[in-house]
Design a protein around this motif. Sequence first.
Motif: not given
Length: 321
Positions: A166, A168, A173, A189, A201, A239, A242-243, A246-247, A283
């Motif tokens: 993961f 941040p 984060e 992650v 989370l 959130h 969003e993560i 990104r991943v 993201a």
Amino acid sequence: MITEELALVGDIGGTNARLALVRAGEVQPTAVEILPCSEYENLDVAVTDYLQRAGVDRVSKACIAVASPVRGGQVRMTNNHWRFSIEETRNHFDWREFKVLNDFTAMALGVPHVKPEQLTKVCGGSGDPARAKLVIGPGTGLGVSGLVPIREGWVPLMTEGGHVDFAPVDDREMAVLRILRARFGRVSVERILCGQGLLNLYQARAEIEGVAAPLNSPERITAAALEASDALARATLRHFCEILGRVAGNAALTIGALGGVYLCGGIVPRFVQFLAESNFRAAFEDKGRMRPLMQSTPVFVVTEPYTGLLGAAEALLNQEV
């Protein structure tokens, strides 16, 4: 009834076993049944019961996708009590062929067979259908696979991409990372992007904000977020999205997935509209000089409930598996 032209396909998770039949040369499953794993001693007992219920004495071959690693000839299910030998099971049923593969590999193989109406586009352009595809999805864990095109068909990638670190990107984060690292040591992650991860989370954000965290399951958090009845739950799910963006963007860059990103699993299809309205897209596309590439890459949510069965059927036809 002995039906040589039929094959058995299955998708076995920690709780349920989805079993179906397919005709030779086809991938569309028929006679789909969902059997609770807890009610059967092992795979062979469940298969025998299923075939009797389907009115079929024997099939010639089978492919089973399992939610566990597949190493050598022995399968030990991660989240239920089933254990079986691939060769002993094949001999027991006198199958000509018996393939066993990881459930997310089957998910990837099934994606090209999903009907257009079972794909909801979230963002992106037209991409390049001739390039690799990324298949990723939060469920009990975070599954990550992919499809690499060959002359006729696809080769699935068998990865453990859910276990990358993961990373941040801001102070909140960093605080989440510190809290989860105190609990787990290393933080992948998957510690965030899965059912339990959503709860992780939620609890971490509650600690950071100094507020109560009354919800104690991912289902309750998701429901409260969608109903807008709990501000922390709603912020946490945003959130989470969003993560995930990104991943998924990182993984798409890694394998060159211009052929598209396909979000599967048991979680995301429950809140497709919420995902589309979240920061997922921002993201996903936020990759600096690679932004134009990401903007051109299509992202879909797969709502087909039996993608794993489609993939198991494809595996029987695919000589690369």
